[in-house]
Scaffold this active site. Structure first.
Site, PDB file in Angstrom:
ATOM      1  N   GLN A  88       0.847  -1.204   0.000  1.00  0.00           N
ATOM      2  CA  GLN A  88       0.000   0.000   0.000  1.00  0.00           C
ATOM      3  C   GLN A  88       0.874   1.243   0.000  1.00  0.00           C
ATOM      4  OE1 GLN A  88      -3.499  -0.695   3.000  1.00  0.00           O
ATOM      5  NE2 GLN A  88      -1.773  -1.952   3.626  1.00  0.00           N
ATOM      6  N   HIS A 106      -1.478   1.180  -4.371  1.00  0.00           N
ATOM      7  CA  HIS A 106      -1.879   2.581  -4.188  1.00  0.00           C
ATOM      8  C   HIS A 106      -1.019   3.535  -5.010  1.00  0.00           C
ATOM      9  CE1 HIS A 106      -4.053   1.730  -0.077  1.00  0.00           C
ATOM     10  NE2 HIS A 106      -4.718   1.288  -1.121  1.00  0.00           N
ATOM     11  N   ASN A 198       3.353  -6.965  13.180  1.00  0.00           N
ATOM     12  CA  ASN A 198       2.974  -5.565  13.384  1.00  0.00           C
ATOM     13  C   ASN A 198       3.378  -5.125  14.775  1.00  0.00           C
ATOM     14  OD1 ASN A 198       1.816  -3.084  12.870  1.00  0.00           O
ATOM     15  ND2 ASN A 198      -0.232  -3.876  12.444  1.00  0.00           N
TER      16      ASN A 198
HETATM   17  P1  OAD Z   1      -1.568   3.117   9.087  1.00  0.00           P
HETATM   18  O1  OAD Z   1      -0.931   4.400   9.549  1.00  0.00           O
HETATM   19  O2  OAD Z   1      -3.039   3.043   9.082  1.00  0.00           O
HETATM   20  O3  OAD Z   1      -1.031   1.911   9.992  1.00  0.00           O
HETATM   21  C1  OAD Z   1       0.327   1.766  10.253  1.00  0.00           C
HETATM   22  C2  OAD Z   1       0.549   0.450  10.957  1.00  0.00           C
HETATM   23  O4  OAD Z   1       1.942   0.281  11.126  1.00  0.00           O
HETATM   24  C3  OAD Z   1      -0.092   0.345  12.362  1.00  0.00           C
HETATM   25  O5  OAD Z   1      -0.767  -0.885  12.455  1.00  0.00           O
HETATM   26  C4  OAD Z   1       1.109   0.415  13.307  1.00  0.00           C
HETATM   27  O6  OAD Z   1       0.910  -0.394  14.467  1.00  0.00           O
HETATM   28  C5  OAD Z   1       2.200  -0.175  12.444  1.00  0.00           C
HETATM   29  N1  OAD Z   1       3.566   0.272  12.782  1.00  0.00           N
HETATM   30  C6  OAD Z   1       3.991   1.502  13.142  1.00  0.00           C
HETATM   31  N2  OAD Z   1       5.307   1.509  13.329  1.00  0.00           N
HETATM   32  C7  OAD Z   1       5.745   0.256  13.097  1.00  0.00           C
HETATM   33  C8  OAD Z   1       7.022  -0.391  13.139  1.00  0.00           C
HETATM   34  N3  OAD Z   1       8.140   0.257  13.451  1.00  0.00           N
HETATM   35  N4  OAD Z   1       7.080  -1.715  12.837  1.00  0.00           N
HETATM   36  C9  OAD Z   1       5.953  -2.411  12.520  1.00  0.00           C
HETATM   37  N5  OAD Z   1       4.746  -1.864  12.464  1.00  0.00           N
HETATM   38  C10 OAD Z   1       4.628  -0.543  12.747  1.00  0.00           C
HETATM   39  O7  OAD Z   1      -0.933   2.789   7.650  1.00  0.00           O
HETATM   40  P2  OAD Z   1      -1.472   1.788   6.530  1.00  0.00           P
HETATM   41  O8  OAD Z   1      -2.142   0.624   7.146  1.00  0.00           O
HETATM   42  O9  OAD Z   1      -0.354   1.538   5.601  1.00  0.00           O
HETATM   43  O10 OAD Z   1      -3.841   5.103   1.589  1.00  0.00           O
HETATM   44  O11 OAD Z   1      -2.543   2.696   5.810  1.00  0.00           O
HETATM   45  C11 OAD Z   1      -3.259   2.166   4.712  1.00  0.00           C
HETATM   46  C12 OAD Z   1      -3.607   3.260   3.747  1.00  0.00           C
HETATM   47  O12 OAD Z   1      -4.244   4.331   4.437  1.00  0.00           O
HETATM   48  C13 OAD Z   1      -2.413   3.931   3.095  1.00  0.00           C
HETATM   49  O13 OAD Z   1      -1.937   3.220   1.976  1.00  0.00           O
HETATM   50  C14 OAD Z   1      -2.957   5.261   2.695  1.00  0.00           C
HETATM   51  C15 OAD Z   1      -3.667   5.597   3.986  1.00  0.00           C
HETATM   52  O14 OAD Z   1      -4.679   6.510   3.907  1.00  0.00           O
HETATM   53  C16 OAD Z   1      -4.118   6.129   0.759  1.00  0.00           C
HETATM   54  O15 OAD Z   1      -3.651   7.242   0.932  1.00  0.00           O
HETATM   55  C17 OAD Z   1      -5.045   5.787  -0.348  1.00  0.00           C
END
Ligand code: OAD
Length: 229
Positions: A88, A106, A198
């Site tokens: 993503q 994305h 995660n």
């Molecule tokens: P999120 O910001 O929603 O989630 C980030 C995830 O990474 C969370 O579950 C955290 O617990 C985890 N995390 C943070 N730091 C970490 C680390 N050092 N090691 C492992 N895990 C860690 O981001 P996404 O799930 O990627 O889309 O968001 C999905 C989509 O929402 C993105 O692609 C974007 C956003 O809006 C668009 O813009 C269309």
């Protein structure tokens, strides 16, 4: 576990210094996604949207892949079966770490898209609303990223790979944005084992969850797979 499909999210790039979206200090706590990540926001204020992605592009170009990206590249190189990363993320850190089977559902920060003729090309470091398309000349250029309300790229091919997978692994994503959030159910329904790596578990739908930083849990898991554990 011959056939592995891996979904990555912002958490895999967090330790490279690229912010996540929904964590404390995440991008969506500082910006309204309706303003910077929707076609309507772009129509209202293209300069604001281009500036948002210009800043993210600069961050991406200044960042380096971390141990999680490198471990996934090693997995692709050394695993006897297929390894596909569906990301993503719009950064290019998987590719810079050496992965080649990477599908950007994305889109990509480093690519530009013409809103009129759909031509795509390498984005300059800075994009601006008046930029013209090198193919048709229209002043309708935008980052080649998928916004809310738009269809992610390559969905048919992604579903085809999900139903063939023996193992589905979700890394560093909160599992809040569909369709990616539904991949685990598709893989489970087709008989795959599922694993979440995660910082904190997202939803209780995976066969196994390992909590920790991506730079620690991902390399450890890759070594297990390659050792045949
Ligand atoms: P999120 O910001 O929603 O989630 C980030 C995830 O990474 C969370 O579950 C955290 O617990 C985890 N995390 C943070 N730091 C970490 C680390 N050092 N090691 C492992 N895990 C860690 O981001 P996404 O799930 O990627 O889309 O968001 C999905 C989509 O929402 C993105 O692609 C974007 C956003 O809006 C668009 O813009 C269309």
């Amino acid at each position: 576990m011959r056939d592995i499909v891996i979904l990555t999210g912002a958490g895999v790039s967090a330790e490279s210094g690229l912010g996540t979206f929904r964590d404390v200090d995440g991008l969506w706590t500082k910006y309204d996604l309706e303003d910077v990540a929707t076609p309507e926001g772009f129509a209202r204020d293209p300069a604001l949207v281009q500036d948002f992605y210009n800043a993210r592009r600069a961050n991406c170009l200044g960042a380096a892949p971390n141990a999680a990206h490198f471990a996934l590249a090693r997995l692709e190189e050394a695993h006897s079966g297929r390894v596909l990363i569906v990301t993503q993320n719009i950064d290019d850190l998987h590719e810079r770490a050496g992965s080649s089977a990477v599908w950007h559902m994305h889109g990509e920060l480093l690519r530009a898209l013409c809103g009129v003729c759909a031509h795509r090309w390498d984005a300059p470091a800075e994009m601006a609303p008046g930029d013209t398309c090198p193919s048709c000349g229209a002043a309708a250029t935008r980052p080649d990223v998928v916004w809310f309300g738009e269809m992610p790229y390559g969905m048919d091919a992604i579903y085809a790979r999900l139903v063939e997978a023996d193992l589905f692994v979700s890394i560093g994503t909160s599992g809040t944005v569909y369709p990616a959030a539904g991949f685990v159910e598709v893989a489970t329904g087709a008989g795959a084992l599922t694993l979440e790596l995660n910082l904190e578990a997202s939803a209780p739908v995976f066969d196994e969850v390992r909590e920790g930083k991506a730079t620690e849990v991902v390399p450890a898991w890759v070594e297990e797979v390659l050792a045949g554990v």
